[in-house]
Design a protein around this motif. Sequence first.
Motif, short mmCIF file in Angstrom:
data_model
loop_
_atom_site.label_atom_id
_atom_site.label_comp_id
_atom_site.label_asym_id
_atom_site.label_seq_id
_atom_site.Cartn_x
_atom_site.Cartn_y
_atom_site.Cartn_z
N ARG A 1 0.86 -1.18 0.00
CA ARG A 1 0.00 0.00 0.00
C ARG A 1 0.90 1.23 0.00
N VAL A 2 0.81 2.01 -1.06
CA VAL A 2 1.72 3.14 -1.25
C VAL A 2 0.97 4.46 -1.10
N PHE A 3 1.39 5.28 -0.13
CA PHE A 3 0.88 6.64 0.01
C PHE A 3 1.83 7.57 -0.74
N SER A 4 1.29 8.27 -1.74
CA SER A 4 2.15 8.98 -2.67
C SER A 4 1.64 10.39 -2.96
N ASP A 5 2.52 11.21 -3.52
CA ASP A 5 2.26 12.61 -3.85
C ASP A 5 2.83 12.82 -5.25
N PHE A 6 1.99 13.22 -6.21
CA PHE A 6 2.45 13.35 -7.59
C PHE A 6 3.50 14.45 -7.79
N GLN A 7 3.62 15.36 -6.83
CA GLN A 7 4.61 16.43 -6.96
C GLN A 7 5.88 16.12 -6.16
N CYS A 8 5.93 14.97 -5.55
CA CYS A 8 7.08 14.57 -4.73
C CYS A 8 8.14 13.90 -5.61
N PRO A 9 9.36 14.43 -5.66
CA PRO A 9 10.40 13.84 -6.50
C PRO A 9 10.79 12.42 -6.09
N TYR A 10 10.67 12.12 -4.79
CA TYR A 10 10.99 10.77 -4.32
C TYR A 10 9.90 9.78 -4.76
N CYS A 11 8.66 10.27 -4.83
CA CYS A 11 7.57 9.43 -5.35
C CYS A 11 7.77 9.19 -6.85
N GLN A 12 8.22 10.22 -7.54
CA GLN A 12 8.53 10.08 -8.97
C GLN A 12 9.62 9.04 -9.18
N GLN A 13 10.65 9.08 -8.33
CA GLN A 13 11.73 8.10 -8.41
C GLN A 13 11.21 6.68 -8.17
N MET A 14 10.34 6.53 -7.17
CA MET A 14 9.76 5.22 -6.92
C MET A 14 8.96 4.74 -8.12
N ALA A 15 8.15 5.65 -8.70
CA ALA A 15 7.31 5.28 -9.84
C ALA A 15 8.13 4.83 -11.04
N LEU B 1 6.31 15.84 -14.52
CA LEU B 1 6.32 16.64 -13.30
C LEU B 1 6.94 18.01 -13.48
N VAL B 2 8.07 18.08 -14.12
CA VAL B 2 8.77 19.36 -14.28
C VAL B 2 7.92 20.37 -15.04
N SER B 3 7.10 19.88 -15.98
CA SER B 3 6.33 20.79 -16.84
C SER B 3 5.05 21.32 -16.20
N TRP B 4 4.55 20.69 -15.13
CA TRP B 4 3.28 21.16 -14.55
C TRP B 4 3.38 21.63 -13.10
N LYS B 5 4.49 21.34 -12.42
CA LYS B 5 4.52 21.64 -10.98
C LYS B 5 4.47 23.13 -10.66
N ALA B 6 4.84 24.00 -11.61
CA ALA B 6 4.83 25.43 -11.34
C ALA B 6 3.66 26.15 -12.00
N LEU B 7 2.80 25.43 -12.70
CA LEU B 7 1.67 26.06 -13.39
C LEU B 7 0.58 26.47 -12.40
N THR B 8 -0.28 27.36 -12.84
CA THR B 8 -1.40 27.79 -12.01
C THR B 8 -2.67 27.89 -12.84
#
Length: 334
Positions: A163-177, A233-240
Amino acid sequence: MNLRFLALAALLSSSAHAQLFQTVQTTTSQAVLKGFAVQGKTLQKGSTKLTLDEAGGYVYGVQIEAKTPEDLARAMAGAWGMPESGIAKLASALASPRLMAEARAGFQDFSDESKSDLFALNLSGTGAAQVWKAYLAVQIWPDSAFPATNNVWGDPKAPTVLRVFSDFQCPYCQQMAEETLPTWKKNSAQYRLIHYHFPLPFHKNAFPAAEAGECAARQGKFWPYADQLFAGLVSWKALTGAALNTKFEDYAKKVGLNAAQFKTCLSQHATKAVVDAQMKAGTDVGVPGTPTVYLNGIRLSDYTDPSELKAVQAITQAIPSAQSVIQTRLNALR
């Protein structure tokens, strides 16, 4: 932090979780337990006795009986892997009138705020007839502690549930994925993978990304959509505002979603309640950050460590189950 955490602050600097996963031999050979006679999974010195609960050679619980706070502190130090230098402070905490009063009523609590380990204390008798009883164990969360979700990959009968608790903006979660999840997915007969959202408050776009992921899940495309979010991630994390929604809608088209349905879902925040519920569940089981992985109900300290995975698998697949043994021990202290 509650009274018990304050009174037992000496415990919080120790590595309880790691010690409980050691072998019987490693546990019994600690310097703080020097002088204890070892017979199988029982250690005894005078009136102080430790009984180790183990499965597959790994310790997951320690039952203790002692006459004094000092003896109990040493036994607890052995169970939790504390150094000699912490024993006096722990004994002083145990001897405090307020904690002794709670122990006479009997109580159970977690050893730290990540809720990965638990302990129970009971004090009876007075003077020479005083007896301390304690039980320290790894916390094994039942399936009911986690919310239902369709974001599942793998065989329902797989022996290992991650069971994985994750955050799409988390770089460590990105690494796991990118590095770990593909291996688990390839071994779908062995691993059943379940995703939960736990967007961190300082990641401003993590919550809307989680909502978008759930909008994709409504159309049965959570996993490919999640891959898009992590890859971009890099392309959307700073968008609003509209720019962020447009990017999420572009990903929806890439994975073949019905664009109109996805846009409506996203704009109406139709999946907010799902994300909120998963975040609450994560908080309830002590998720300290992301990614956090629970293997068969036990929180992993390091999901990349094969030895830890092996120990947890041995403990959680034991017969009788470790969970039932732990519960029996706790019931005996009430």
